[in-house]
Enzyme design. Structure first.
Site, PDB file in Angstrom:
ATOM      1  N   GLU A   1     -48.662 -27.687 -42.830  1.00 27.90           N
ATOM      2  CA  GLU A   1     -47.832 -26.766 -43.577  1.00 27.90           C
ATOM      3  C   GLU A   1     -48.902 -26.256 -43.699  1.00 27.90           C
ATOM      4  O   GLU A   1     -50.201 -26.185 -44.385  1.00 27.90           O
ATOM      5  CB  GLU A   1     -47.256 -27.093 -44.191  1.00 27.90           C
ATOM      6  CG  GLU A   1     -46.114 -28.275 -44.266  1.00 27.90           C
ATOM      7  CD  GLU A   1     -45.103 -27.833 -43.238  1.00 27.90           C
ATOM      8  OE1 GLU A   1     -44.835 -26.506 -43.319  1.00 27.90           O
ATOM      9  OE2 GLU A   1     -45.381 -28.313 -41.898  1.00 27.90           O
TER      10      GLU A   1
ATOM     11  N   GLY B   1     -41.482 -31.731 -34.051  1.00 30.47           N
ATOM     12  CA  GLY B   1     -42.225 -30.810 -33.398  1.00 30.47           C
ATOM     13  C   GLY B   1     -41.796 -30.639 -32.185  1.00 30.47           C
ATOM     14  O   GLY B   1     -40.554 -30.026 -32.000  1.00 30.47           O
TER      15      GLY B   1
ATOM     16  N   LYS C   1     -37.301 -33.346 -43.079  1.00 32.00           N
ATOM     17  CA  LYS C   1     -36.453 -33.822 -41.501  1.00 32.00           C
ATOM     18  C   LYS C   1     -35.830 -35.037 -41.843  1.00 32.00           C
ATOM     19  O   LYS C   1     -34.490 -34.545 -40.944  1.00 32.00           O
ATOM     20  CB  LYS C   1     -37.285 -34.205 -41.265  1.00 32.00           C
ATOM     21  CG  LYS C   1     -38.423 -32.769 -40.599  1.00 32.00           C
ATOM     22  CD  LYS C   1     -40.550 -33.132 -40.191  1.00 32.00           C
ATOM     23  CE  LYS C   1     -40.829 -32.494 -39.672  1.00 32.00           C
ATOM     24  NZ  LYS C   1     -42.331 -32.946 -39.012  1.00 32.00           N
TER      25      LYS C   1
END
Ligand SMILES: NC(=O)C1=CN([C@@H]2O[C@H](COP(=O)(O)OP(=O)(O)OC[C@H]3O[C@@H](n4cnc5c(N)ncnc54)[C@H](OP(=O)(O)O)[C@@H]3O)[C@@H](O)[C@H]2O)C=CC1
Ligand SMILES: N[C@@H](CC=O)C(=O)O
Length: 409
Positions: A185, A129, A201
């Site tokens: 999400e 993030g 990720k």
């Protein structure tokens, strides 16, 4: 004045507009010119918005305007985002995205396309993030060979596990709050709780570390659905916390290992103290040694701040950024990457008396026994040995309800 467009005006996209406006002066100083959002593409109706004039429903409006130099993609998923991003890059626009699904699936291809068209394809917000991870990895750690990565890379599940531990909150209630806070999400919160988001990720970080595309499909992935309050309690008795860990190990002879799974993390390991929506990624560089990146892993403004930093880099450096931010395409392997390691384990077993476990599961100790279940810590075993133990417990009429590797100190 640099003109940009935003595709997808949800949590992150609306944050990008807000960051650009609130920090306009410092962004202009760093980008070398003021940055203005000229278009916003979204399928929803924003006719009542004070910014209604910026909205369009057609990508062609953006592509037809030569003033737009950088496009932000915050739609998510691949169905629309991927073809839109391809068109933007092919038209000579840099793209900055927070969309890890797209980067993990098509990263090598989009990086090559950006280079071919002399533009930047940047995705700092796709991992961690708002926490800077990708840029420091390819710039500040450029002189290091990165052999190991371990991290908490999903804010939603870390927030949920923290709530379950501190407030005895149920799984469902914790997920609901994470959704309300904009962490989960939106298309499918299962991506968070079942580990797919963390898998994407770690695929991105592994690709950057090893220099070729690592596909999410080849990464063994397990989420936090099976974790109960009993496990959280047992972990505390073991001076540990349960965390969803994404990990990469370059291994020997190109036998790379990579995975996503909930793990028992001893309190002596700094990842154990990473709570709430925070992410932390530990990397091992051969020159630097260990380094940890820590910060907010999800949410509107933290994530948007990383996207806008990419916009500034795209305006300043353009394609030059890909001298270090790059990995090559690679064929997809068959099946899942195997983990050859030996670990200490935590298992929770149903239907077998705790007293039998040392004989069945090997050296270790009983952590607790309640409500027909027993938690047992195994001193050392491989993944294959754990499967054998699972079989033996089945023969005794029981069932292994949960297995967790223990992360080393
Ligand atoms: N939220 C977070 O904290 C973080 C999110 N990310 C990633 O950023 C991306 C965006 O996430 P987030 O902002 O939370 O998602 P949202 O769902 O909040 O925002 C996406 C927006 O795009 C719109 N949209 C959907 N399809 C199209 C289309 N074809 N054309 C134009 N607009 C479209 C959506 O409309 P509709 O709702 O009608 O579908 C929605 O307004 C995702 O890839 C996510 O994984 C990364 C880091 C953190
Ligand atoms: N759903 C994701 C959002 C950021 O990537 C998370 O919770 O980490």
């Amino acid at each position: 004045m640099a003109k940009i467009a935003i595709m997808g005006f949800g949590t992150v996209g609306s944050g990008v507009l807000e960051v650009c406006r609130r920090n306009a002066a410092s962004i202009a100083r760093r980008a070398g010119e003021p940055v203005e959002v000229k278009y916003i593409l979204d399928v929803r109706d924003f006719s009542d918005s004070p910014d209604a004039a910026l909205f369009t429903k057609s990508l062609d409006t953006i592509l037809a305007d030569p003033e737009v130099k950088v496009v932000v993609e915050t739609i998510g998923g691949t169905k629309f985002a991927y073809p839109y991003v391809r068109q933007c890059l092919e038209s000579g626009r840099s793209v900055c995205t927070s969309n890890k699904e797209m980067v993990a699936t098509y990263g090598a291809e989009l990086l090559a396309l950006a280079r071919e068209h002399g533009v930047a394809f940047l995705f700092e917000a796709s991992v961690g993030g708002g926490t800077p991870i990708i840029t420091p990895m390819h710039q500040c750690l450029a002189a290091n060979h990165i052999s190991r990565i371990q991290g908490i890379v999903n804010g939603t599940t870390n927030f949920m596990l923290t709530k379950m531990k501190r407030e005895n909150m149920s799984f469902e209630e914790a997920l609901k709050i994470a959704q309300q806070l904009g962490y989960a999400e939106t298309k499918d919160p299962g991506d968070d709780v079942d580990g797919r988001d963390a898998c994407r990720k770690i695929a991105i970080l592994a690709s950057l570390a090893c220099g070729h595309h690592v596909y999410p499909d080849n990464i063994s992935t397990r989420g936090i659905r099976d974790i109960t309050v009993t496990d959280v309690k047992a972990a505390e008795k073991l001076d540990s916390a349960i965390k969803l860990i994404a990990w990469y190990d370059e291994g020997t002879d190109s036998q790379m290992a990579v995975g996503v799974e909930p793990m028992l993390v001893p309190n002596s390991n700094q990842l154990a103290g990473v709570d709430d929506v925070f992410n932390a990624v530990l990397m091992q560089g051969d020159m630097l040694g260990d380094v940890v990146f820590y910060g907010k892993g999800a949410g509107k403004l933290p994530t948007a701040s990383a996207v806008v930093a990419d916009v500034i880099d795209a305006l300043k450096d353009g394609v030059k950024v890909h001298d270090s931010l790059f990995w090559k395409p690679a064929p997809k392997r068959e099946g899942l990457v195997k983990d050859p390691g030996t670990y200490a384990w935590y298992i929770r077993v149903r239907g077998v008396a705790a007293a039998l476990l040392p004989n069945v599961a090997g050296p270790g100790h009983v952590v607790l026994e309640e409500n027909g279940e027993a938690a047992y810590r195994i001193d050392a075993a491989t993944v294959d040995q754990i499967e054998e133990i699972r079989g033996k417990i089945r023969v005794l009429g029981g069932e292994v309800a949960l297995v967790l590797k223990q992360l080393a100190d």
